[in-house]
Design an enzyme around this catalytic site. Structure first.
Site, PDB file in Angstrom:
ATOM      1  N   GLU A  65       0.832  -1.197   0.000  1.00  9.70           N
ATOM      2  CA  GLU A  65       0.000   0.000   0.000  1.00  9.70           C
ATOM      3  C   GLU A  65       0.873   1.256   0.000  1.00  9.70           C
ATOM      4  O   GLU A  65       1.954   1.269   0.573  1.00  9.70           O
ATOM      5  CB  GLU A  65      -0.918  -0.015   1.227  1.00  9.70           C
ATOM      6  CG  GLU A  65      -1.928  -1.160   1.140  1.00  9.70           C
ATOM      7  CD  GLU A  65      -2.838  -1.291   2.350  1.00  9.70           C
ATOM      8  OE1 GLU A  65      -3.960  -1.781   2.169  1.00  9.70           O
ATOM      9  OE2 GLU A  65      -2.448  -0.926   3.469  1.00  9.70           O
TER      10      GLU A  65
ATOM     11  N   CYS B 196       3.565   8.598   0.805  1.00  8.45           N
ATOM     12  CA  CYS B 196       4.112   7.682   1.804  1.00  8.45           C
ATOM     13  C   CYS B 196       4.221   6.325   1.115  1.00  8.45           C
ATOM     14  O   CYS B 196       3.209   5.750   0.709  1.00  8.45           O
ATOM     15  CB  CYS B 196       3.174   7.630   3.002  1.00  8.45           C
ATOM     16  SG  CYS B 196       3.636   6.409   4.233  1.00  8.45           S
TER      17      CYS B 196
ATOM     18  N   CYS C  44       6.548  -6.876   6.872  1.00  5.80           N
ATOM     19  CA  CYS C  44       7.675  -6.298   7.616  1.00  5.80           C
ATOM     20  C   CYS C  44       8.271  -7.378   8.504  1.00  5.80           C
ATOM     21  O   CYS C  44       7.555  -8.218   9.039  1.00  5.80           O
ATOM     22  CB  CYS C  44       7.194  -5.132   8.483  1.00  5.80           C
ATOM     23  SG  CYS C  44       8.549  -4.189   9.237  1.00  5.80           S
TER      24      CYS C  44
ATOM     25  N   CYS D 181       6.939  -4.662  15.804  1.00 10.22           N
ATOM     26  CA  CYS D 181       6.455  -3.603  16.675  1.00 10.22           C
ATOM     27  C   CYS D 181       5.019  -3.924  17.092  1.00 10.22           C
ATOM     28  O   CYS D 181       4.164  -4.197  16.254  1.00 10.22           O
ATOM     29  CB  CYS D 181       6.516  -2.253  15.958  1.00 10.22           C
ATOM     30  SG  CYS D 181       8.184  -1.849  15.413  1.00 10.22           S
TER      31      CYS D 181
ATOM     32  N   CYS E  17       1.877  -1.887  15.635  1.00  9.88           N
ATOM     33  CA  CYS E  17       1.790  -1.605  14.197  1.00  9.88           C
ATOM     34  C   CYS E  17       1.093  -2.742  13.452  1.00  9.88           C
ATOM     35  O   CYS E  17       1.435  -3.913  13.628  1.00  9.88           O
ATOM     36  CB  CYS E  17       3.190  -1.401  13.632  1.00  9.88           C
ATOM     37  SG  CYS E  17       3.184  -1.057  11.859  1.00  9.88           S
TER      38      CYS E  17
ATOM     39  N   GLY F  86       7.046  -1.894   5.851  1.00  7.00           N
ATOM     40  CA  GLY F  86       8.426  -2.371   5.781  1.00  7.00           C
ATOM     41  C   GLY F  86       9.427  -1.483   6.482  1.00  7.00           C
ATOM     42  O   GLY F  86       9.120  -0.360   6.894  1.00  7.00           O
TER      43      GLY F  86
ATOM     44  N   LEU G  21      11.317   6.308  17.624  1.00  9.68           N
ATOM     45  CA  LEU G  21      11.933   6.078  18.935  1.00  9.68           C
ATOM     46  C   LEU G  21      10.927   5.481  19.920  1.00  9.68           C
ATOM     47  O   LEU G  21      11.133   4.401  20.449  1.00  9.68           O
ATOM     48  CB  LEU G  21      12.502   7.405  19.449  1.00  9.68           C
ATOM     49  CG  LEU G  21      13.433   7.330  20.641  1.00  9.68           C
ATOM     50  CD1 LEU G  21      14.667   6.483  20.338  1.00  9.68           C
ATOM     51  CD2 LEU G  21      13.882   8.735  21.061  1.00  9.68           C
ATOM     52  N   HIS G  22       9.871   6.184  20.186  1.00 10.35           N
ATOM     53  CA  HIS G  22       8.753   5.731  21.036  1.00 10.35           C
ATOM     54  C   HIS G  22       9.101   5.492  22.497  1.00 10.35           C
ATOM     55  O   HIS G  22       8.219   5.487  23.346  1.00 10.35           O
ATOM     56  CB  HIS G  22       8.066   4.483  20.463  1.00 10.35           C
ATOM     57  CG  HIS G  22       7.543   4.677  19.074  1.00 10.35           C
ATOM     58  ND1 HIS G  22       6.766   5.744  18.708  1.00 10.35           N
ATOM     59  CD2 HIS G  22       7.704   3.942  17.943  1.00 10.35           C
ATOM     60  CE1 HIS G  22       6.468   5.661  17.410  1.00 10.35           C
ATOM     61  NE2 HIS G  22       7.024   4.587  16.926  1.00 10.35           N
TER      62      HIS G  22
ATOM     63  N   CYS H  39      -0.580   6.157   9.826  1.00  5.25           N
ATOM     64  CA  CYS H  39       0.614   5.464  10.312  1.00  5.25           C
ATOM     65  C   CYS H  39       0.252   4.170  11.008  1.00  5.25           C
ATOM     66  O   CYS H  39      -0.598   4.166  11.905  1.00  5.25           O
ATOM     67  CB  CYS H  39       1.333   6.294  11.376  1.00  5.25           C
ATOM     68  SG  CYS H  39       2.130   7.742  10.801  1.00  5.25           S
TER      69      CYS H  39
HETATM   70  N1  SAH Z   1       9.745   0.761   9.609  1.00  3.55           N
HETATM   71  C1  SAH Z   1       9.845   2.182   9.542  1.00  3.55           C
HETATM   72  C2  SAH Z   1       8.742   2.896   8.787  1.00  3.55           C
HETATM   73  C3  SAH Z   1       7.313   2.462   8.984  1.00  3.55           C
HETATM   74  S1  SAH Z   1       6.195   3.117  10.141  1.00  3.55           S
HETATM   75  C4  SAH Z   1       9.954   2.738  10.932  1.00  3.55           C
HETATM   76  O1  SAH Z   1       9.859   1.997  11.880  1.00  3.55           O
HETATM   77  O2  SAH Z   1      10.215   3.945  11.067  1.00  3.55           O
HETATM   78  C5  SAH Z   1       6.084   4.819  10.146  1.00  3.55           C
HETATM   79  C6  SAH Z   1       5.815   5.363  11.541  1.00  3.55           C
HETATM   80  O3  SAH Z   1       4.515   5.018  12.056  1.00  3.55           O
HETATM   81  C7  SAH Z   1       6.804   4.845  12.551  1.00  3.55           C
HETATM   82  O4  SAH Z   1       7.248   5.883  13.351  1.00  3.55           O
HETATM   83  C8  SAH Z   1       5.966   3.876  13.353  1.00  3.55           C
HETATM   84  O5  SAH Z   1       6.516   3.654  14.611  1.00  3.55           O
HETATM   85  C9  SAH Z   1       4.645   4.589  13.390  1.00  3.55           C
HETATM   86  N2  SAH Z   1       3.528   3.723  13.748  1.00  3.55           N
HETATM   87  C10 SAH Z   1       3.413   2.386  13.599  1.00  3.55           C
HETATM   88  N3  SAH Z   1       2.214   1.957  14.037  1.00  3.55           N
HETATM   89  C11 SAH Z   1       1.537   3.053  14.454  1.00  3.55           C
HETATM   90  C12 SAH Z   1       0.231   3.264  14.974  1.00  3.55           C
HETATM   91  N4  SAH Z   1      -0.623   2.259  15.144  1.00  3.55           N
HETATM   92  N5  SAH Z   1      -0.135   4.527  15.265  1.00  3.55           N
HETATM   93  C13 SAH Z   1       0.714   5.568  15.051  1.00  3.55           C
HETATM   94  N6  SAH Z   1       1.951   5.431  14.564  1.00  3.55           N
HETATM   95  C14 SAH Z   1       2.372   4.181  14.262  1.00  3.55           C
END
Ligand code: SAH
Length: 345
Positions: A93, A106, A113, A117, A120, A164, A220-221, A338
């Site tokens: 997508e 995007c 992937c 996480c 995600c 990914g 980072l989170h 995201c």
């Molecule tokens: N793999 C890469 C890019 C993909 S995700 C990465 O980790 O950066 C793009 C962003 O969306 C990342 O910052 C990810 O942590 C965030 N993300 C993933 N799941 C999410 C969710 N459910 N709500 C908000 N942000 C999310």
């Protein structure tokens, strides 16, 4: 699948050589290259300035493995999501995000992937394969066309924040960016491109050595290993001290500040110790922080933190003069925000 070669895997030089080998002029190669990369031809018949015989010759030797937009969904806020079918039937997508000041594509770099996480949706699809450079480039072209059609202007920015982990498909990502930025491709400035990663230290250092000119964002989170490993198990292999070291190296070489992406969740990273750890982490390398709104993906293990918790983050960061933006989600109604990309439809 056809045994013919994908013509798009050839460089311009190789195309020129092909025609010379066939007893034709090298210049023919330039014409074909232009059809493939500037005019986006999906078939040899479209190459109308070539003779019938030349088109038949190409047909005999090659295929064009282009992507196809299988389904396009439009959100009430203008966001568009494409389900893109690859030549082998797999689907990824990509999303077009219009705001008042920019129109951002995007794009995905892998089918599924390999990271895990916990918050995600893409993580639930296992990694099927890497995208090749053309498949990444094609997503951008498709979105650029949609931007012109629906918004009346071309794309302004690109983020590698789709499905990914881009740094686990580094070579193809770099090749696609070379094409996006080259005059023979889309001619976009690398300054308008951001690659987002969960943080693979070795590749971050390699990017610095390669003197890449695009921006780097790190998801980072949490700046506490224990917490980060719980929500991003990948952190066990690449802990924060290695990430920090790689980011310091990046900054030393590129002098380009880093963006940290950060979601604040209720009961997970909303305490004072979490804020203090982030503020400390932000002191290592010049950076800014994007606080991303959480897009729920299901059961409720993760909940967006309260406004009070967010405000505490914002004021702690601002007190240290760290730039902080709050990123509202777009395209939620079509699962385009995201972390929501999961080939649902
Ligand atoms: N793999 C890469 C890019 C993909 S995700 C990465 O980790 O950066 C793009 C962003 O969306 C990342 O910052 C990810 O942590 C965030 N993300 C993933 N799941 C999410 C969710 N459910 N709500 C908000 N942000 C999310």
């Amino acid at each position: 699948m056809s045994k013919k070669k994908d013509i798009r895997a050839l460089t311009k030089e190789q195309l020129r050589d092909f025609f010379v080998d066939q007893g034709d002029k090298a210049f023919r190669g330039n014409q074909v290259y232009e059809w493939l990369w500037q005019k986006g031809a999906h078939g040899f018949d479209a190459m109308t300035n070539l003779s019938k015989a030349t088109r038949a010759l190409l047909e005999e030797h090659f295929v064009i493995n282009h992507i196809r937009v299988d389904q396009m969904q439009r959100s009430s806020d203008g966001t568009i999501k494409n389900a893109v079918r690859l030549h082998d039937g797999l689907i990824v997508e990509s999303v077009l995000i219009p705001t008042a000041t920019r129109t951002t594509a995007c794009v995905s770099s892998q089918v599924g992937c390999s990271l895990d996480c916990k918050f995600c949706a893409t993580a639930r699809l296992k990694r099927m394969r890497n995208l090749n450079a053309d498949e990444i480039y094609d997503q951008v072209v498709a979105i650029d066309n949609e931007s012109r059609l629906y918004h009346g202007h071309p794309l302004s920015n690109i983020v590698f924040m789709g499905m990914g982990e881009p740094l686990m498909n580094y070579n193809n990502v770099i090749k696609s960016i070379d094409k996006i930025t080259s005059e023979e491709g889309l001619g976009m400035s690398p300054r308008r491109i951001t690659v987002s990663t969960s943080g693979v230290p070795k590749i971050i250092k390699k990017m610095a050595d390669d003197e890449v000119r695009f921006h780097l964002a790190v998801s980072l989170h949490s700046a506490i290993d224990e917490v980060r490993t719980r929500i991003m198990p990948f952190n066990e292999t690449f802990p924060l001290k290695d990430l920090r070291e790689a980011l310091e190296y990046w900054y030393e070489k590129t002098e380009r500040r880093i963006t940290y992406e950060y979601v604040v969740w209720d009961g997970i990273n909303d305490a004072k110790k979490d804020i203090d750890a982030l503020v400390r982490f932000c002191s290592y390398v010049p950076c800014k922080v994007n606080l991303i709104e959480y897009n729920p993906i299901d059961d409720g293990e993760f909940q967006q933190a309260s406004k009070k918790a967010l405000d505490a983050y914002i004021s702690a960061l601002e007190k240290r003069n760290i730039v902080v933006n709050v990123r509202r989600s777009r395209g939620k109604d079509i699962d385009a925000a995201c972390g929501q990309l999961a080939n649902k439809s």
